[in-house]
Write a protein that holds these residues in place. Structure first.
Motif, short mmCIF file in Angstrom:
data_model
loop_
_atom_site.label_atom_id
_atom_site.label_comp_id
_atom_site.label_asym_id
_atom_site.label_seq_id
_atom_site.Cartn_x
_atom_site.Cartn_y
_atom_site.Cartn_z
N ASN A 54 0.62 -0.94 0.10
CA ASN A 54 0.11 -0.08 0.33
C ASN A 54 0.85 1.16 0.13
O ASN A 54 2.11 1.51 0.10
N ASN A 108 -8.74 -2.13 -8.83
CA ASN A 108 -8.72 -2.57 -8.28
C ASN A 108 -9.34 -3.62 -7.32
O ASN A 108 -9.99 -3.84 -6.31
N LYS A 140 -8.63 -2.38 -2.22
CA LYS A 140 -8.37 -1.55 -1.80
C LYS A 140 -9.26 -1.72 -0.35
O LYS A 140 -8.61 -0.71 0.66
#
Length: 189
Positions: A54, A108, A140
Motif C-alpha cells: 500500500n 482493483n 482497496k
C-alpha cells in the motif's frame, strides 16, 4: 463493334472483376487479423508470484497463479488458479482466497469464479472457511461480497445461506439470506 474491340472490352471487364475480388479478399483478411490481434494478451506470466504494497509500504496482498494474461487495451487481467493472501489493516491475521479463475479490473476489483475458497489463518477465529461459486473482492477496502449461495464453516458450526458481505478489516460478516445452521454437539464427559 468489331471483334477486336469486343475481346478488348471483355478482357478489361474481366481484369476489373478479378482486381475487385482480390481487393475485397485482402481487406477481409486484414479485418480478421486485426480482430485476432485485439484478443491477444499484451503479456503472459506463468507461475506468477507477486507482492503488492500500500501507500505506507505495508504488505497489502500477495497473488500466486498458474497463469496470468494481461490485456492493456481492456485494462483487465485473467488468472488461472489464483491464490490471494489478503492482509487486513491493523496487523490483523491474513485471509487466503483461492478459485479456479479470476478477473482483475483496473479499479482493483477482482471477480473470482468456480470453487471459491476463503480461509482465515487466525488460530482461534470464529469463522474458519467459506465456500461459494463466485465472489467480488475489493483489494482497496478488503471487502468480499457474493450474491451466490455460501457455506460458512466455523468453530463448531456450519452455516448455509446466500448473499455474503465480509469486511476483513473489521471482521464483520453479513449473510443476506440465512437458510440453516448446523451446530456440532459438545461431548461434556
Amino acid at each position: 463493334m468489331n471483334r477486336l474491340n469486343s475481346i478488348t472490352l471483355f478482357v478489361l471487364l474481366f481484369s476489373a472483376l478479378i482486381y475487385g475480388v482480390i481487393e475485397w479478399r485482402s481487406t477481409t483478411i486484414e479485418e480478421d487479423t486485426s480482430i485476432v490481434d485485439e484478443q491477444r494478451p499484451n503479456f503472459i506470466a506463468e507461475k506468477l508470484q507477486s507482492k503488492i504494497y500500500n501507500d505506507l509500504g505495508e504488505l497489502s496482498h500477495t497473488i500466486e497463479a498458474e497463469r496470468m494474461e494481461h490485456y492493456a487495451d481492456l485494462a483487465v487481467s485473467y488468472f488461472e488458479r489464483p491464490n490471494y493472501i489478503l492482509y487486513p489493516k491493523k496487523n490483523a491475521k491474513p485471509w487466503t482466497v483461492s478459485a479456479k479463475e479470476a478477473t482483475l479490473y483496473k479499479d482493483n476489483r477482482v471477480e473470482l469464479k468456480t470453487q471459491v475458497y476463503i480461509q482465515s489463518t487466525e488460530v482461534g477465529s470464529l469463522i474458519k472457511e467459506i465456500h461459494c461459486k463466485t465472489i467480488a473482492l475489493d483489494l482497496k477496502t478488503n471487502i468480499i461480497s457474493s450474491e451466490q449461495a455460501v457455506v460458512v464453516i466455523g468453530k463448531d458450526f456450519t452455516m448455509y445461506g446466500s448473499g455474503l458481505i465480509i469486511d476483513l478489516n473489521t471482521k464483520q460478516m453479513t449473510l443476506t439470506q440465512h437458510e440453516r445452521t448446523i451446530y456440532k454437539k459438545y461431548d461434556e464427559s
